[in-house]
Structure formats: structure tokens, C-alpha cells
Design a protein around this motif. Structure first.
Motif: not given
Lengths: 327, 327
Positions: A4-14, A115-122, A124-131
Motif C-alpha cells: 500500500m505504502k509503495m504507491k506514488n501520488n498523482s501530480f494533481n495531488d502534489i 520526490i526521488d528517482h532512487h530505486i532504493s527509496n522507502d 517515507f513521504g506522506d505523498m511520494n513521487i518516486v520514479f
């Protein structure tokens, strides 16, 4: 961590979260590099255009000399323990420990966008944009800015361009995608000064670093039919060149780039019995494996470890292990 | 030369001429570099798809080792005096002398199409496509191929990518335009192997060249508050490293890239009393002026001359002139 937590938010959320926040802080990882500084300044300058918000661009380390020419560096300030923010935006940080001594700022923030591009990103944000398939955080910031209609002017474009260019080794690494080039094209249309960028970022190796590189290269030895190249950098060499330990960076890439060399290795004397070892592989040899034998780790093609012994002894031990791996 | 002659043809003119020709030869300049080889092979492979034509891809020099991995190198062949062609297409050649010993092929050709991006191009072709504001001939070939519906497959894309990448210093020179990046993006969409390209083109410095670079750097001296850096390469140094005179290429850029250095200079001992001198400027100093004092020439930021004297004497004379220019 739940799926659940490993999901990205939409740009619109941001977009909505940014719009509803009044006091925003942006921060990137310790030991800043081109991507962290470039995406930090790029997004920071874009958000600062909204005069109804307080936008702080935080940097707790020293800014590397090569990036002092970037627009917006006058806004960089260190954080204070007692400060709190509606929103903290972290850039190019795979986890909160990457904030170093600025980590407390995350505890004081009401909300975190990661906001990050590292594959190891955990995530941690309340919202995440990890690509992880993006070349750089700079490329993500551009794509986000485009999607949520932030105005990208020449200054912002310069910062984002430097982020992308440095994290792709000037478009040489295969993290470079067709989209990376599309973004670079859009940024260049903002009439950024490519000459100035190249001169500052790529053509300003300090004399101290140059002298240390020459000294390191003089120490280079080749083994196993020139398939292995090793160099050592001692404290004395660093002192002789009036250089710092950071000035060793890049030497290993220079050695790796020799034709026929499959594994490059550099030993760095941090202390008399504290030797940091860097490995690079250009072939099938998995240097993470080699580093793991000494309690280190990393990737197949780039890894490192620390050996608590004298540099000559460390060299011997390493040499033996790499030779095994090359057989 | 009349104004009339300095005009470009349309892509459609080129298309019709190619379609109506049956025996075509493609050739590029002597001392081949990435752009000449890449655009030669790229267009050559594209035209070879038409099985009704005889298409010869000519190379009279040795192919540099770094480019041997390129698709289509198996088709490269040297020209013969007695051969004649309906159509000769020259790539990356500013004038016919750039064909070197292959120049006779131009005399034997019924028709010449001249495709180039050098501003000094003298429009020697019967048809000309000369775009000085393009980063590379490779970029022109892509644009032409796109316009006249040539099929660009992965192999052709690899060749054109190498042409563009090498001629822009991996997108660092300011000849790189938004269109250059657009083309790079399109080429990457053909699923070319960026890893393979980077490894062959940028990470395969020969051991001989590496050793010569280290030796040259050890000879480097700085003057005028480190604003001037000079290095010498003697025949003995070249022989000691089992290197060739071409292996000196690139050393001057390494020296120029030192922070604070405004003028970089390298002396190359071609013969005992034949010293070729290269100059690079990173500042306002016009090194073409300095080279002209010794009968040489070039551009403000890159120039050269030859001094017919011993290397130590040459070094002294050059030093004096550059010091004057720096004051």
C-alpha cells in the motif's frame, strides 16, 4: 513495508498540497551533487514565484564550488532546529537519513512530499513521487512542473539542466531515455547558457584535484594481463597536493576507462588504519561480491568497502580477492 | 565564389537525385572522426536497403579502434583509381581536399552531393546541403533521412547517434541545439545500446595513450599565477609508452579543464626540429593571434602552429608570446 505504502501520488495531488501550503521548505541530500542541488534550486525558484507563500530552500552542507554559478544560490540557507513548516519537500533522498543533520526538519514538518528517482527509496513521504526509471530527480521535477503548470524560466531551466546532465554523466549513462532528451531539448529552448554550464561543471577541475589525480595515476599498477588496475591515495599524497579526500572522486572512473581494464580499484587512506576502497567493473565481474567479502556492498558495477588495516596490507588483501573474481 | 553557388538544395532535390542514380559512392574526410564515420555508415546503410542500387561506402584510412564496433563497418572499402560512379555523396567534408588521396573519386563521379556542417564549406557539390548551425553532419543526415522517408533502423540510429554525440563532446559544446536533443531522443527510441556506445567511444582509452597522458601531465608546468599551463611531449616519451603521435590528442583539453587556467599549450615533438604546438583558450586571450606570430592560425579558442627548432627553444619562444598575451 506494506505494498500500500509503495504507491506514488498523482501530480494533481502534489499540486493541491502545494497550493494549500503556506510555509514550505525544500531540502535535498547531504554531500550535495548536481542532481540534488539542481532539482532543489529548480523547484525552489519555481515555488518562490508565488509571493503569498514563504518558501525556504535549505542546504546544510557547503555548496560545491562547481555549482556556485547556479541561479538561486543566494536563497540557500541552513535550517534551524526550532523551525517548523506546513510542508517539507525532499528531493533526491532515498530515505530520511539522507537528510543528515537536517533530519530534525522532517520531524517538525506537518507534511512531507518525497520526490526521488532512487530505486532504493522507502516511500517515507506522506505523498511520494518516486520514479526509478527517470534519469534524475531533475527530470522528475521538470515533468512535474510541466504537468502542474509551474512557469519554467531560464534560471529554473539552468538548474534542472545541470541536475539531469550531471546525473547522466552528460547523457552517457544508460539511465538516459528518449524522454530525458526530450526534457533536455525543452530546457535548451529556454535559452540557457550551455557554454557557462559546461565551463563551470565540467571544465573547472581544481589544481589541487588535478595534482592529486596525477599523483594517483603515477601510483597505478596493472595486474592480470591489464584486466585489473589499482591505485592508492595516501594521506601524504593528499597533503602534498594541498587537496582534500573529496578530491579523489573521479580518479577511479579515469582508471576504469582504460581499454582492456575490467575492474578498477582505488584505495583511499582516510586514516592510518582506515582504508576506504572503491571498485568499478566494466565486465561480468560483480564487484558488489568483492566488496561484500570485506563487509561492504553496492552494485554489480560500482561498490565499496572499508578495511581497518594499513594501506599496503589492504591492497594485498583486495588484490587477492579481485584476482579470484577475475579467474 | 558567386553568391549563386552558395545555395543549398532542397531535401527533395537530393531525394530525386538519389532515386535516379544506380551506382552511388559515399565518402567522408581523411583522419576519420566519429561524425565522419557515423554519418558515412548511417547514410550508407540507409541507401544500401535499396537492392536495385550499387552502394559503395568508401574509407581510405584506417578505422579508429573506438569505432570498430559500429554496424556496417564490414562494408567499408577503399576506393580504386579506375572506379566511376553516377553519384558521389561526400559527408562532413568542407572542401574536396578533405578527401585526401580519395580525391580522384570526385573527378570520376558524374555528380556530387555535398552534405556538411562546417561553416568553411565551399559548396563544391553539384548539389549542396550545408547547415553550419547543425551540431554535426550526423544530425543533418538524420534530418534528411526523416524528410525523404529513409527507414532508420537500430543500426543506422547507432551510427548517427555516435556521429552527433562525438561532435558535440557528448552534448557539452554549445553547438548542441534543442533540435540536436530532439534527434537524440528519436535515435534512442530505436533502442540503440547506449551502454555499448559509451563503453566503446568514451571508456576505451588505450593503455599506451593513458601512459602517455600521465607522462605529459608530469611534464606540465604552470606560469602567470596558474593562468597558463604548458606540457611537452617528446619522441622519447612517445617511444617509452609504445604510443603514437595521435595518442597526444585530448591531453590539451585535460590541461585546459583545470580551474583558473586561461591558456593551455602543448608542444609535440614530431621531429627533432619540428615542434607542433597546440593552444586552447578559456578566456579572452585570442590564441589564434599567438599562433599567427609563428606562422600558424586557427580560432580564438583553439589554434596551432609549427616551430622548426628544438623543443626547449620552442617552449621558450612560445612561453614569452603567451605571457605577453596574458598581460
Amino acid at each position: 513495508m506494506s505494498q500500500m505504502k509503495m504507491k506514488n501520488n498523482s501530480f494533481n495531488d502534489i499540486k493541491e498540497k502545494i497550493n494549500s501550503s503556506e510555509k514550505i521548505c525544500l531540502i535535498a541530500h547531504v554531500n550535495p551533487d548536481g542532481d540534488s542541488i539542481g532539482s532543489l534550486l529548480g523547484l525552489g525558484l519555481a515555488l518562490k514565484k508565488d509571493k503569498d507563500k514563504v518558501v525556504k530552500i535549505a542546504l546544510n552542507d557547503e555548496l560545491p564550488k562547481n555549482f556556485k554559478f547556479l541561479p538561486g544560490t543566494e536563497y540557500l540557507e541552513s535550517t534551524k532546529e526550532e523551525e517548523s513548516f506546513d510542508l517539507l519537500i525532499t528531493l533526491d533522498c532515498s530515505d530520511l537519513n539522507r537528510l543528515g543533520k537536517g533530519k530534525y526538519i522532517a520531524n517538525n514538518a506537518d507534511y512531507i512530499i518525497n520526490i526521488d528517482h532512487h530505486i532504493s527509496n522507502d516511500y517515507f513521504g506522506d505523498m511520494n513521487i518516486v520514479f526509478p526509471n527517470f534519469s534524475s530527480t531533475g527530470e522528475i521535477v521538470f515533468t512535474l512542473a510541466e504537468a502542474i503548470d509551474l512557469d519554467i524560466d531560464k534560471n529554473i531551466a539552468t538548474c534542472l539542466y545541470v541536475a539531469i546532465s550531471t546525473d547522466t554523466g552528460s547523457f552517457k549513462y544508460d539511465s538516459t531515455s528518449p524522454d530525458t532528451f526530450r526534457v533536455a531539448s525543452e530546457l535548451l529552448k529556454k535559452e540557457i547558457n550551455l557554454n557557462e554550464i559546461t565551463r563551470n561543471v565540467y571544465q573547472s577541475r581544481s589544481l589541487e584535484r588535478t595534482n592529486l589525480l596525477i599523483k594517483s595515476l603515477n601510483s597505478m599498477e596493472l595486474y592480470e594481463n591489464n584486466r585489473l588496475a589499482m591505485a592508492s591515495v595516501t594521506r601524504d599524497m593528499i597533503d602534498d597536493c594541498n587537496a582534500s579526500i573529496q578530491d579523489i572522486d573521479g580518479t577511479i572512473d579515469f582508471i576504469r576507462d582504460i581499454d582492456g581494464v575490467e575492474v578498477a580499484c582505488i584505495l583511499k587512506e582516510y586514516g592510518q588504519e582506515e582504508i576506504k576502497v572503491g571498485f568499478r567493473s566494466k565486465s561480468d565481474v560483480d564487484v558488489a561480491n568483492v566488496a561484500e567479502k570485506f563487509g561492504g556492498g553496492g552494485h554489480r558495477k560500482a561498490s565499496g568497502c572499508t578495511i581497518y588495516d594499513k594501506i599496503d596490507k589492504a591492497r594485498e588483501m583486495i588484490l587477492e580477492e579481485i584476482k579470484k573474481a577475475l579467474r
